[in-house]
Design an enzyme around this catalytic site. Structure first.
Site, PDB file in Angstrom:
ATOM      1  N   HIS A   1      48.288  84.909  27.633  1.00  0.00           N
ATOM      2  CA  HIS A   1      48.593  85.260  28.891  1.00  0.00           C
ATOM      3  C   HIS A   1      47.617  85.938  29.508  1.00  0.00           C
ATOM      4  CE1 HIS A   1      51.626  86.805  31.890  1.00  0.00           C
ATOM      5  NE2 HIS A   1      50.689  87.469  32.277  1.00  0.00           N
ATOM      6  N   GLU A   2      47.054  87.087  29.026  1.00  0.00           N
ATOM      7  CA  GLU A   2      45.970  87.634  29.482  1.00  0.00           C
ATOM      8  C   GLU A   2      44.638  86.799  29.719  1.00  0.00           C
ATOM      9  OE1 GLU A   2      46.950  90.137  30.955  1.00  0.00           O
ATOM     10  OE2 GLU A   2      48.947  90.512  29.754  1.00  0.00           O
TER      11      GLU A   2
ATOM     12  N   HIS B   1      44.611  84.838  32.557  1.00  0.00           N
ATOM     13  CA  HIS B   1      44.340  85.434  33.982  1.00  0.00           C
ATOM     14  C   HIS B   1      42.745  85.558  34.115  1.00  0.00           C
ATOM     15  CE1 HIS B   1      47.867  87.486  35.675  1.00  0.00           C
ATOM     16  NE2 HIS B   1      48.200  87.789  34.273  1.00  0.00           N
TER      17      HIS B   1
ATOM     18  N   CYS C   1      55.091  89.335  34.423  1.00  0.00           N
ATOM     19  CA  CYS C   1      53.681  89.623  34.820  1.00  0.00           C
ATOM     20  C   CYS C   1      53.704  90.569  35.825  1.00  0.00           C
ATOM     21  CB  CYS C   1      52.993  88.465  35.361  1.00  0.00           C
ATOM     22  SG  CYS C   1      51.359  88.754  35.797  1.00  0.00           S
TER      23      CYS C   1
HETATM   24 ZN   LIG Z   1      50.148  88.576  33.898  1.00  0.00          ZN
END
Ligand SMILES: [Zn+2]
Length: 179
Positions: free
Chosen positions: A132-133, A136, A90
C-alpha cells in the site's frame, strides 16, 4: 520531533511518482525525517505512512513494528503468486474502505536511515501495508488505481464522504485509522 501535516486527498503530490532519496547526498536529514514520519504515523494511530502523504516528494515509508520500521527507497524485488483481498483504509481518505488485492508475501530491498541496505521478507498484514505504501511512492492510491466500474463506484463512495465531511485529512484526535 514533529507531527507533520497530511496533505489533502486532492493534492497532486499523491498522484505523482516520488523521487529517490539520495542517502549519499540527503535532501533532508534522513534520521530526523524517519523520526517525524513515525511520530506522524503514531499520532494518527495509522498502520503505515508514506512521505508524499505529508507533502515530502521522496521514496520513504514507515510502518509500526518493534522497533518501528522506516524504509528508504524500498523496492519489492520478489513476491508470491498467491494473492489475498482485504479492505484497506488510507489516512488520505478518512472513512473510505476499499477492497484491495495484494501479494501475500514479498521480499523488499530497502535502506535504513543510516544507509544500511536490507533485504527482508514480509508476509500477510505487513506485506499488505508495505505494498500500500510503496504504491503511494508511485503515485498510486486505493482510489486512483481502480479502473472502469470499480473506479466509478469507489469514486462515488468517496464523493459521498467528501460531501459529508469535507474530505479533509485525518485528524489527530480521530478514531484509529487503517493506514
Ligand atoms: Zn494510504
Amino acid at each position: 520531533v514533529t507531527v507533520l501535516k497530511l496533505v489533502r486527498y486532492d493534492d497532486p503530490i499523491l498522484s505523482t511518482p516520488s523521487k529517490r532519496f539520495d542517502l549519499d547526498d540527503p535532501p533532508v536529514d534522513p534520521v530526523r525525517l524517519a523520526m517525524d514520519l513515525v511520530e506522524t504515523m503514531n499520532a494518527h494511530g495509522a498502520l503505515g505512512l508514506s512521505a508524499p502523504q505529508v507533502g515530502i516528494p521522496y521514496r520513504v515509508i514507515c510502518f509500526p513494528s518493534t522497533p518501528n520500521v522506516v524504509m528508504f527507497n524500498p523496492v519489492v524485488v520478489d513476491s508470491t503468486t498467491e494473492e489475498t483481498v482485504m479492505e484497506e483504509g488510507c489516512l488520505t481518505y478518512p472513512g473510505l474502505l476499499l477492497k484491495m488485492r495484494r501479494k501475500r508475501a514479498i521480499k523488499v530491498r530497502y535502506f535504513r536511515p543510516n544507509g544500511e541496505v536490507m533485504n527482508e521478507k514480509f508476509a500477510d498484514m505487513t506485506a499488505r501495508v508495505i505494498q500500500h505504501e510503496v504504491d503511494h511512492l508511485d503515485g498510486r492510491t486505493i482510489l486512483n488505481v481502480r479502473e472502469g466500474v470499480e473506479r466509478y463506484t469507489a469514486q462515488k463512495k468517496w464523493s459521498k464522504i467528501v460531501a459529508r465531511t469535507g474530505g479533509g485529512p485525518a485528524s489527530i484526535k480521530g478514531e484509529k485509522q487503517h493506514e
